[in-house]
Design a protein around this motif. Structure first.
Motif, PDB file in Angstrom:
ATOM      1  N   ALA A   1     -60.698 -89.497 -51.703  1.00 40.20           N
ATOM      2  CA  ALA A   1     -61.108 -90.257 -50.646  1.00 40.20           C
ATOM      3  C   ALA A   1     -62.329 -89.537 -49.877  1.00 40.20           C
ATOM      4  O   ALA A   1     -62.808 -88.439 -49.939  1.00 40.20           O
ATOM      5  CB  ALA A   1     -59.874 -89.656 -49.255  1.00 40.20           C
ATOM      6  N   ILE A   2     -63.191 -90.752 -49.434  1.00 39.08           N
ATOM      7  CA  ILE A   2     -64.412 -90.313 -48.570  1.00 39.08           C
ATOM      8  C   ILE A   2     -64.359 -89.345 -47.502  1.00 39.08           C
ATOM      9  O   ILE A   2     -65.356 -88.972 -47.028  1.00 39.08           O
ATOM     10  CB  ILE A   2     -65.246 -91.546 -48.345  1.00 39.08           C
ATOM     11  CG1 ILE A   2     -64.397 -92.526 -47.628  1.00 39.08           C
ATOM     12  CG2 ILE A   2     -65.836 -92.408 -49.798  1.00 39.08           C
ATOM     13  CD1 ILE A   2     -65.262 -93.838 -47.093  1.00 39.08           C
ATOM     14  N   ASP A   3     -63.018 -89.341 -46.990  1.00 46.31           N
ATOM     15  CA  ASP A   3     -62.775 -88.491 -45.942  1.00 46.31           C
ATOM     16  C   ASP A   3     -63.367 -86.983 -46.215  1.00 46.31           C
ATOM     17  O   ASP A   3     -63.553 -86.346 -45.391  1.00 46.31           O
ATOM     18  CB  ASP A   3     -61.374 -88.029 -45.776  1.00 46.31           C
ATOM     19  CG  ASP A   3     -60.730 -89.584 -45.181  1.00 46.31           C
ATOM     20  OD1 ASP A   3     -61.637 -90.473 -44.871  1.00 46.31           O
ATOM     21  OD2 ASP A   3     -59.632 -89.775 -44.994  1.00 46.31           O
ATOM     22  N   ASN A   4     -63.230 -86.845 -47.628  1.00 45.23           N
ATOM     23  CA  ASN A   4     -63.741 -85.336 -47.994  1.00 45.23           C
ATOM     24  C   ASN A   4     -65.297 -85.111 -47.336  1.00 45.23           C
ATOM     25  O   ASN A   4     -65.548 -84.018 -46.898  1.00 45.23           O
ATOM     26  CB  ASN A   4     -63.995 -85.219 -49.404  1.00 45.23           C
ATOM     27  CG  ASN A   4     -63.661 -83.808 -49.948  1.00 45.23           C
ATOM     28  OD1 ASN A   4     -63.150 -83.047 -49.553  1.00 45.23           O
ATOM     29  ND2 ASN A   4     -64.525 -83.632 -50.931  1.00 45.23           N
TER      30      ASN A   4
ATOM     31  N   ILE B   1     -60.222 -78.178 -36.503  1.00 41.03           N
ATOM     32  CA  ILE B   1     -58.991 -78.151 -37.127  1.00 41.03           C
ATOM     33  C   ILE B   1     -58.883 -78.722 -38.660  1.00 41.03           C
ATOM     34  O   ILE B   1     -59.126 -79.812 -38.703  1.00 41.03           O
ATOM     35  CB  ILE B   1     -58.039 -78.369 -36.381  1.00 41.03           C
ATOM     36  CG1 ILE B   1     -58.098 -77.375 -34.877  1.00 41.03           C
ATOM     37  CG2 ILE B   1     -56.626 -78.117 -36.687  1.00 41.03           C
ATOM     38  CD1 ILE B   1     -57.011 -77.853 -33.935  1.00 41.03           C
ATOM     39  N   HIS B   2     -58.310 -77.794 -39.291  1.00 40.25           N
ATOM     40  CA  HIS B   2     -58.063 -78.448 -40.862  1.00 40.25           C
ATOM     41  C   HIS B   2     -59.221 -78.757 -41.561  1.00 40.25           C
ATOM     42  O   HIS B   2     -59.549 -79.751 -42.240  1.00 40.25           O
ATOM     43  CB  HIS B   2     -57.367 -79.542 -40.652  1.00 40.25           C
ATOM     44  CG  HIS B   2     -55.783 -79.425 -40.880  1.00 40.25           C
ATOM     45  ND1 HIS B   2     -55.153 -78.695 -41.917  1.00 40.25           N
ATOM     46  CD2 HIS B   2     -54.850 -79.488 -39.858  1.00 40.25           C
ATOM     47  CE1 HIS B   2     -53.846 -78.840 -41.713  1.00 40.25           C
ATOM     48  NE2 HIS B   2     -53.451 -79.049 -40.587  1.00 40.25           N
ATOM     49  N   GLY B   3     -60.370 -77.909 -41.358  1.00 39.83           N
ATOM     50  CA  GLY B   3     -61.499 -77.902 -42.099  1.00 39.83           C
ATOM     51  C   GLY B   3     -61.556 -77.298 -43.525  1.00 39.83           C
ATOM     52  O   GLY B   3     -60.360 -76.433 -43.806  1.00 39.83           O
ATOM     53  N   GLY B   4     -62.508 -77.223 -44.296  1.00 42.75           N
ATOM     54  CA  GLY B   4     -62.282 -76.642 -45.399  1.00 42.75           C
ATOM     55  C   GLY B   4     -61.827 -77.325 -46.643  1.00 42.75           C
ATOM     56  O   GLY B   4     -61.482 -76.570 -47.902  1.00 42.75           O
ATOM     57  N   GLU B   5     -60.729 -78.224 -46.391  1.00 46.81           N
ATOM     58  CA  GLU B   5     -59.952 -78.832 -47.466  1.00 46.81           C
ATOM     59  C   GLU B   5     -60.690 -79.840 -48.374  1.00 46.81           C
ATOM     60  O   GLU B   5     -61.681 -80.227 -47.996  1.00 46.81           O
ATOM     61  CB  GLU B   5     -58.709 -79.412 -46.751  1.00 46.81           C
ATOM     62  CG  GLU B   5     -57.815 -78.554 -45.764  1.00 46.81           C
ATOM     63  CD  GLU B   5     -56.688 -79.013 -45.103  1.00 46.81           C
ATOM     64  OE1 GLU B   5     -56.244 -80.177 -45.434  1.00 46.81           O
ATOM     65  OE2 GLU B   5     -56.360 -78.446 -44.186  1.00 46.81           O
TER      66      GLU B   5
ATOM     67  N   PHE C   1     -61.804 -80.100 -29.036  1.00 42.93           N
ATOM     68  CA  PHE C   1     -61.161 -79.931 -30.359  1.00 42.93           C
ATOM     69  C   PHE C   1     -61.300 -81.168 -31.171  1.00 42.93           C
ATOM     70  O   PHE C   1     -61.246 -82.454 -30.659  1.00 42.93           O
ATOM     71  CB  PHE C   1     -59.636 -79.565 -30.134  1.00 42.93           C
ATOM     72  CG  PHE C   1     -59.396 -78.041 -29.897  1.00 42.93           C
ATOM     73  CD1 PHE C   1     -59.367 -77.107 -30.989  1.00 42.93           C
ATOM     74  CD2 PHE C   1     -58.853 -77.845 -28.805  1.00 42.93           C
ATOM     75  CE1 PHE C   1     -59.167 -75.794 -30.634  1.00 42.93           C
ATOM     76  CE2 PHE C   1     -58.793 -76.417 -28.411  1.00 42.93           C
ATOM     77  CZ  PHE C   1     -58.432 -75.551 -29.136  1.00 42.93           C
ATOM     78  N   CYS C   2     -61.642 -81.023 -32.450  1.00 40.58           N
ATOM     79  CA  CYS C   2     -61.716 -82.139 -33.321  1.00 40.58           C
ATOM     80  C   CYS C   2     -60.719 -81.702 -34.453  1.00 40.58           C
ATOM     81  O   CYS C   2     -60.787 -80.627 -34.983  1.00 40.58           O
ATOM     82  CB  CYS C   2     -63.155 -82.511 -33.732  1.00 40.58           C
ATOM     83  SG  CYS C   2     -64.062 -81.100 -34.358  1.00 40.58           S
ATOM     84  N   LEU C   3     -60.129 -82.642 -35.267  1.00 43.45           N
ATOM     85  CA  LEU C   3     -59.138 -82.526 -36.327  1.00 43.45           C
ATOM     86  C   LEU C   3     -59.575 -83.179 -37.561  1.00 43.45           C
ATOM     87  O   LEU C   3     -59.841 -84.391 -37.532  1.00 43.45           O
ATOM     88  CB  LEU C   3     -57.778 -82.802 -35.884  1.00 43.45           C
ATOM     89  CG  LEU C   3     -56.808 -81.957 -36.867  1.00 43.45           C
ATOM     90  CD1 LEU C   3     -55.634 -81.590 -35.939  1.00 43.45           C
ATOM     91  CD2 LEU C   3     -56.269 -83.122 -37.821  1.00 43.45           C
ATOM     92  N   GLY C   4     -59.474 -82.685 -38.685  1.00 44.74           N
ATOM     93  CA  GLY C   4     -59.409 -83.224 -39.921  1.00 44.74           C
ATOM     94  C   GLY C   4     -60.568 -83.961 -40.492  1.00 44.74           C
ATOM     95  O   GLY C   4     -61.841 -83.283 -40.353  1.00 44.74           O
TER      96      GLY C   4
ATOM     97  N   GLY D   1     -51.819 -90.479 -57.459  1.00 40.28           N
ATOM     98  CA  GLY D   1     -53.201 -90.996 -57.669  1.00 40.28           C
ATOM     99  C   GLY D   1     -53.887 -89.557 -57.117  1.00 40.28           C
ATOM    100  O   GLY D   1     -53.234 -88.551 -57.175  1.00 40.28           O
ATOM    101  N   ASP D   2     -55.154 -89.858 -56.930  1.00 39.84           N
ATOM    102  CA  ASP D   2     -56.109 -88.702 -56.605  1.00 39.84           C
ATOM    103  C   ASP D   2     -56.512 -88.533 -55.096  1.00 39.84           C
ATOM    104  O   ASP D   2     -57.601 -87.916 -54.913  1.00 39.84           O
ATOM    105  CB  ASP D   2     -57.484 -88.980 -57.585  1.00 39.84           C
ATOM    106  CG  ASP D   2     -57.114 -88.917 -58.998  1.00 39.84           C
ATOM    107  OD1 ASP D   2     -56.326 -88.274 -59.324  1.00 39.84           O
ATOM    108  OD2 ASP D   2     -57.962 -89.196 -59.726  1.00 39.84           O
ATOM    109  N   ARG D   3     -56.000 -89.249 -54.266  1.00 39.58           N
ATOM    110  CA  ARG D   3     -56.453 -89.166 -52.871  1.00 39.58           C
ATOM    111  C   ARG D   3     -56.462 -87.570 -52.332  1.00 39.58           C
ATOM    112  O   ARG D   3     -57.078 -87.326 -51.616  1.00 39.58           O
ATOM    113  CB  ARG D   3     -55.511 -90.049 -51.977  1.00 39.58           C
ATOM    114  CG  ARG D   3     -55.999 -90.057 -50.500  1.00 39.58           C
ATOM    115  CD  ARG D   3     -55.123 -90.917 -49.696  1.00 39.58           C
ATOM    116  NE  ARG D   3     -55.825 -90.809 -48.293  1.00 39.58           N
ATOM    117  CZ  ARG D   3     -56.339 -91.601 -47.758  1.00 39.58           C
ATOM    118  NH1 ARG D   3     -57.224 -92.607 -48.314  1.00 39.58           N
ATOM    119  NH2 ARG D   3     -56.781 -91.331 -46.382  1.00 39.58           N
ATOM    120  N   GLN D   4     -55.237 -86.976 -52.631  1.00 41.24           N
ATOM    121  CA  GLN D   4     -55.264 -85.709 -52.074  1.00 41.24           C
ATOM    122  C   GLN D   4     -55.593 -84.571 -53.249  1.00 41.24           C
ATOM    123  O   GLN D   4     -55.329 -83.302 -53.257  1.00 41.24           O
ATOM    124  CB  GLN D   4     -53.750 -85.450 -51.871  1.00 41.24           C
ATOM    125  CG  GLN D   4     -52.974 -86.232 -50.772  1.00 41.24           C
ATOM    126  CD  GLN D   4     -53.870 -86.115 -49.533  1.00 41.24           C
ATOM    127  OE1 GLN D   4     -54.244 -85.150 -49.145  1.00 41.24           O
ATOM    128  NE2 GLN D   4     -53.815 -87.047 -48.690  1.00 41.24           N
TER     129      GLN D   4
END
Length: 364
Positions: free
Chosen positions: A132-135, A123-127, A98-101, A308-311
């Motif tokens: 954030a560069i996390d995208n 888990i929590h893909g597609g968001e 399992f990997c997440l986020g 802000g725009d992070r989310q």
């Protein structure tokens, strides 16, 4: 079935907990935890101890986090994590991992497993988090995974578009709020006594906007000035930023806030899941730019000032009040939100039985 769970921070560990407990208790699974990232950083609270204190065994510890948080350090840390996991995947084999986020450390660990054919379940893909560069990291993880457990149908559709197939995508809701009514959240009196919180308070978490690192000094200054004004109206209980690019800029600003408003600010390095949920349950509202405000706060009937725009781009329930990194706008939004009663609407991330949905579909 031999299952591993990749956890790189206090944030994903708290989300995983309902799944970890069921995997540990079920005779059908052998659980092994792979802890890395900020879990092994004393600067971030050395949260590997929280995992051990929760009674989990069979924990691998992989250290690869660098102290600095500039661009070079993040890139170097990514490479170092990939190198460490190249050795790990060569010597360890699991039925599913399992990997997440969307953390960069998580992405590095997953990318290193591709040549070894590791069976990743994401888990929590597609968001989408446009601030954030996390995208980018999140989508990299999705592309490397063989099963997908997004929180909503909207996110499931996005994964389908990304990987070019609808197979092995299961919308399951958010793990972090699964069985919320059954977990032992501390009583309000115990929570307040532990952290010396004696009045109404707001719960805050701020992270840098990694898409525009050059803007972070400006944003942190606006945050500092806005919170100075808001602290005159309500006690601020602040959890400290995670290890992101230029996170120290926000840490330094929050320490300055504490120095100037000592009686109106409480800084917490790491609550742990139960105490963080307690803070969410007993606070007046949330302020900041963390995913917990978007995903979890509606289940606690709280309004959120999402700064802000992070989310930006992440689906929102109707409890979210979006505001820019502007001291004036933050104060205006706070005055508006503080006059509201508790949020009465639904949480779009809630779905009953998330853990069972994940495990049942893992076995198909």
């Amino acid at each position: 079935m031999k299952i591993a769970v990749l956890t790189s921070s206090r944030a994903d560990y708290g989300i995983y907990l309902p799944l970890l407990k069921q995997l540990k208790e079920s005779p059908d699974y052998t659980l092994e935890i792979i802890a890395f990232g900020t879990h092994l950083s004393k600067y971030h609270g050395y949260t590997i101890d929280h995992i051990k204190a929760d009674g989990f065994e069979n924990i691998y510890e992989i250290s690869s986090l660098l102290t600095n948080d500039d661009e070079t350090s993040i890139s170097t840390g990514y490479g170092l994590t990939a190198l460490k996991f190249a050795d790990f995947w060569r010597n360890h084999h699991f039925d599913w991992v399992f990997c997440l986020g969307d953390r960069y450390e998580m992405s590095a660990a997953v990318q290193a497993g591709i040549p070894y054919g590791v069976n990743f379940a994401h888990i929590h893909g597609g968001e989408t988090t446009l601030g954030a560069i996390d995208n980018i990291y999140r989508h990299q993880i999705s592309l490397a995974s063989k099963k997908h457990f997004p929180a909503t149908e909207v996110f499931a559709k996005r994964i389908e578009e990304l990987i070019g197939s609808a197979a092995n995508i299961f919308s399951v809701g958010s793990l972090s709020i699964d069985e919320l009514d059954e977990i032992p959240i501390p009583e309000e009196s115990d929570f307040r006594e532990k952290y010396q919180i004696k009045e109404e308070f707001a719960l805050l978490t701020f992270h840098p906007e990694t898409v525009s690192p050059q803007k972070n000094v400006e944003y942190a200054t606006e945050m500092l000035n806005g919170l100075k004004e808001i602290s005159k109206e309500i006690l601020l209980v602040i959890t400290m930023p995670n290890a992101d690019t230029f996170g120290t800029i926000y840490r330094d600003a929050l320490f300055k806030l504490k120095d100037s408003e000592a009686e109106r600010v409480i800084l917490i390095e790491n609550f742990g899941k139960l105490n963080y949920f307690a803070a969410m349950r007993y606070c007046k509202l949330l302020i900041g730019n963390t995913s917990s405000g978007i995903i979890e706060a509606a289940s606690f009937h709280k309004y959120v000032l999402n700064v802000g725009d992070r989310q930006k781009g992440r689906a929102q329930s109707n409890n979210i009040i979006n505001v820019p990194f502007s001291a004036i706008e933050m104060v205006k939004a706070f005055l508006l939100a503080s006059g509201k009663e508790d949020f009465k609407g639904d949480n779009i991330y809630h779905r009953s039985g998330t853990v069972n949905l994940i495990l049942n579909n893992l076995n198909t």
